[in-house]
Design a protein around this motif. Structure first.
Motif, PDB file in Angstrom:
ATOM      1  N   LEU A  35       0.847  -1.388  -0.053  1.00 55.71           N
ATOM      2  CA  LEU A  35      -0.116  -0.078   0.114  1.00 55.71           C
ATOM      3  C   LEU A  35       0.965   1.425  -0.097  1.00 55.71           C
ATOM      4  CD1 LEU A  35      -2.696  -1.155   2.629  1.00 55.71           C
ATOM      5  CD2 LEU A  35      -2.868  -0.986  -0.110  1.00 55.71           C
ATOM      6  N   ALA A  36       2.131   1.073   0.024  1.00 54.78           N
ATOM      7  CA  ALA A  36       2.882   2.409   0.466  1.00 54.78           C
ATOM      8  C   ALA A  36       4.056   2.246  -0.877  1.00 54.78           C
ATOM      9  CB  ALA A  36       3.484   2.379   1.521  1.00 54.78           C
ATOM     10  N   PRO A  37       3.572   2.965  -1.808  1.00 51.75           N
ATOM     11  CA  PRO A  37       4.382   2.613  -3.319  1.00 51.75           C
ATOM     12  C   PRO A  37       5.783   3.412  -3.172  1.00 51.75           C
ATOM     13  CG  PRO A  37       2.375   4.233  -3.628  1.00 51.75           C
ATOM     14  CD  PRO A  37       2.394   3.492  -2.222  1.00 51.75           C
ATOM     15  N   GLY A  38       5.922   4.397  -2.377  1.00 47.80           N
ATOM     16  CA  GLY A  38       7.143   5.172  -2.489  1.00 47.80           C
ATOM     17  C   GLY A  38       8.342   4.531  -1.817  1.00 47.80           C
ATOM     18  N   HIS A  39       7.920   4.121  -0.533  1.00 46.22           N
ATOM     19  CA  HIS A  39       8.942   3.767   0.578  1.00 46.22           C
ATOM     20  C   HIS A  39       8.529   2.428   0.939  1.00 46.22           C
ATOM     21  CE1 HIS A  39      10.345   7.885   0.755  1.00 46.22           C
ATOM     22  NE2 HIS A  39       9.100   8.214   0.844  1.00 46.22           N
ATOM     23  N   GLN A  40       8.269   1.517   0.112  1.00 47.63           N
ATOM     24  CA  GLN A  40       7.862   0.110   0.517  1.00 47.63           C
ATOM     25  C   GLN A  40       8.983  -0.660   1.293  1.00 47.63           C
ATOM     26  OE1 GLN A  40       7.612  -1.442  -3.352  1.00 47.63           O
ATOM     27  NE2 GLN A  40       5.380  -1.317  -3.466  1.00 47.63           N
ATOM     28  N   ILE A  41      10.170  -0.840   0.946  1.00 52.41           N
ATOM     29  CA  ILE A  41      11.019  -1.630   1.831  1.00 52.41           C
ATOM     30  C   ILE A  41      11.508  -1.002   3.181  1.00 52.41           C
ATOM     31  CG2 ILE A  41      13.233  -2.654   1.685  1.00 52.41           C
ATOM     32  CD1 ILE A  41      13.006  -3.341  -1.393  1.00 52.41           C
ATOM     33  N   PRO A  42      11.814   0.107   3.200  1.00 50.07           N
ATOM     34  CA  PRO A  42      12.216   0.692   4.547  1.00 50.07           C
ATOM     35  C   PRO A  42      10.891   0.751   5.478  1.00 50.07           C
ATOM     36  CG  PRO A  42      12.784   2.064   2.852  1.00 50.07           C
ATOM     37  CD  PRO A  42      12.195   1.196   1.921  1.00 50.07           C
ATOM     38  N   ALA A  43       9.706   1.026   4.990  1.00 45.99           N
ATOM     39  CA  ALA A  43       8.646   0.967   5.733  1.00 45.99           C
ATOM     40  C   ALA A  43       8.188  -0.313   6.204  1.00 45.99           C
ATOM     41  CB  ALA A  43       7.286   1.653   4.989  1.00 45.99           C
ATOM     42  N   ALA A  44       8.311  -1.358   5.235  1.00 47.64           N
ATOM     43  CA  ALA A  44       8.012  -2.800   5.684  1.00 47.64           C
ATOM     44  C   ALA A  44       8.989  -3.264   6.858  1.00 47.64           C
ATOM     45  CB  ALA A  44       8.007  -3.688   4.338  1.00 47.64           C
ATOM     46  N   MET A  45      10.234  -3.017   6.578  1.00 49.99           N
ATOM     47  CA  MET A  45      11.128  -3.602   7.366  1.00 49.99           C
ATOM     48  C   MET A  45      11.326  -2.728   8.953  1.00 49.99           C
ATOM     49  SD  MET A  45      12.736  -5.945   5.902  1.00 49.99           S
ATOM     50  CE  MET A  45      14.160  -6.022   7.206  1.00 49.99           C
ATOM     51  N   ALA A  46      10.785  -1.495   8.835  1.00 45.48           N
ATOM     52  CA  ALA A  46      10.549  -0.885  10.063  1.00 45.48           C
ATOM     53  C   ALA A  46       9.300  -1.601  10.903  1.00 45.48           C
ATOM     54  CB  ALA A  46      10.198   0.679   9.717  1.00 45.48           C
ATOM     55  N   LEU A  47       8.346  -1.741  10.241  1.00 45.84           N
ATOM     56  CA  LEU A  47       7.176  -2.327  10.907  1.00 45.84           C
ATOM     57  C   LEU A  47       7.630  -3.869  11.479  1.00 45.84           C
ATOM     58  CD1 LEU A  47       3.824  -1.569   8.848  1.00 45.84           C
ATOM     59  CD2 LEU A  47       4.540  -0.905  11.193  1.00 45.84           C
ATOM     60  N   VAL A  48       8.176  -4.619  10.524  1.00 39.27           N
ATOM     61  CA  VAL A  48       8.798  -5.679  10.767  1.00 39.27           C
ATOM     62  C   VAL A  48       9.598  -5.772  12.229  1.00 39.27           C
ATOM     63  CG1 VAL A  48      10.274  -7.942  10.456  1.00 39.27           C
ATOM     64  CG2 VAL A  48       8.637  -7.114   8.761  1.00 39.27           C
ATOM     65  N   LEU A  49      10.658  -4.678  12.454  1.00 43.46           N
ATOM     66  CA  LEU A  49      11.376  -4.600  13.513  1.00 43.46           C
ATOM     67  C   LEU A  49      10.617  -4.165  14.718  1.00 43.46           C
ATOM     68  CD1 LEU A  49      14.651  -2.888  12.097  1.00 43.46           C
ATOM     69  CD2 LEU A  49      14.489  -5.431  12.659  1.00 43.46           C
ATOM     70  N   VAL A  50       9.566  -3.206  14.582  1.00 42.99           N
ATOM     71  CA  VAL A  50       8.938  -2.687  15.656  1.00 42.99           C
ATOM     72  C   VAL A  50       8.207  -3.956  16.427  1.00 42.99           C
ATOM     73  CG1 VAL A  50       6.700  -1.042  16.247  1.00 42.99           C
ATOM     74  CG2 VAL A  50       8.792  -0.312  14.870  1.00 42.99           C
ATOM     75  N   PHE A  51       7.207  -4.613  15.323  1.00 45.58           N
ATOM     76  CA  PHE A  51       6.491  -5.993  15.975  1.00 45.58           C
ATOM     77  C   PHE A  51       7.177  -6.753  16.405  1.00 45.58           C
ATOM     78  CE2 PHE A  51       2.977  -3.730  13.091  1.00 45.58           C
ATOM     79  CZ  PHE A  51       2.285  -3.634  14.475  1.00 45.58           C
ATOM     80  N   TRP A  52       8.417  -6.910  16.022  1.00 44.90           N
ATOM     81  CA  TRP A  52       9.444  -7.891  16.555  1.00 44.90           C
ATOM     82  C   TRP A  52       9.887  -7.506  17.840  1.00 44.90           C
ATOM     83  CZ3 TRP A  52      14.987  -7.739  17.597  1.00 44.90           C
ATOM     84  CH2 TRP A  52      15.365  -9.197  17.936  1.00 44.90           C
TER      85      TRP A  52
END
Length: 149
Positions: A35-52
């Motif tokens: 859903l976030a076309p501009g910053h897909q990988i950094p945003a997804a990795m940040a969410l994985v790290l936060v939820f981890w």
């Protein structure tokens, strides 16, 4: 009120808890990735790290959403919360839950003799599950597992 029954966490309940917690880690990351076309990988990795990190804190205390829904909380042999080291190990397993699930299935159904070894003995488990509420569906799955394993 009676003390909760101390029991070993059977595979169906444990897998349900791990998969639920894994969906909570990977679900938002996959959604943000799509859903976030501009910053897909950094945003997804940040969410994985936060939820981890959140899962690590919750596993350290012994109760996550997955373990709560499965009807148990994790305790050590001394009936204490797992702590930071076990919490880190459980969060790491949760982060790689699909490879961990493949390893568990390979160990359980190895064609070369009994590969489970110490996995079948209750005294080899570092963590126990302490039942906190009744869960009908998972209780039936656990009883079926015990009967046929």
């Amino acid at each position: 009120m009676n003390d909760p029954e101390v029991l070993l966490v059977d595979w169906p309940s444990l897998l349900f808890a791990f998969l639920t917690d894994s969906v909570l880690v990977w679900g938002p990351a996959v959604a943000v990735y799509h859903l976030a076309p501009g910053h897909q990988i950094p945003a997804a990795m940040a969410l994985v790290l936060v939820f981890w990190a959140v899962n690590w804190a919750l596993y350290s205390r012994g109760t996550t959403l997955g373990t709560y829904l499965a009807g148990f909380r994790l305790r050590t042999r001394r009936r204490q919360a797992p702590g930071r080291k076990y919490g880190l190990a459980l969060a790491a397993v949760n982060l790689g839950s699909l490879p961990a699930l493949a390893v568990l299935v390979a160990i359980s159904y190895s064609p070369v003799g009994d590969a489970s070894g110490p996995l079948g003995r209750a005294d080899s488990y570092p963590l126990w599950g302490e039942q906190i509420r009744r869960r009908r569906f998972l209780q039936a799955a656990d009883e079926y597992w015990e009967r046929w394993s």
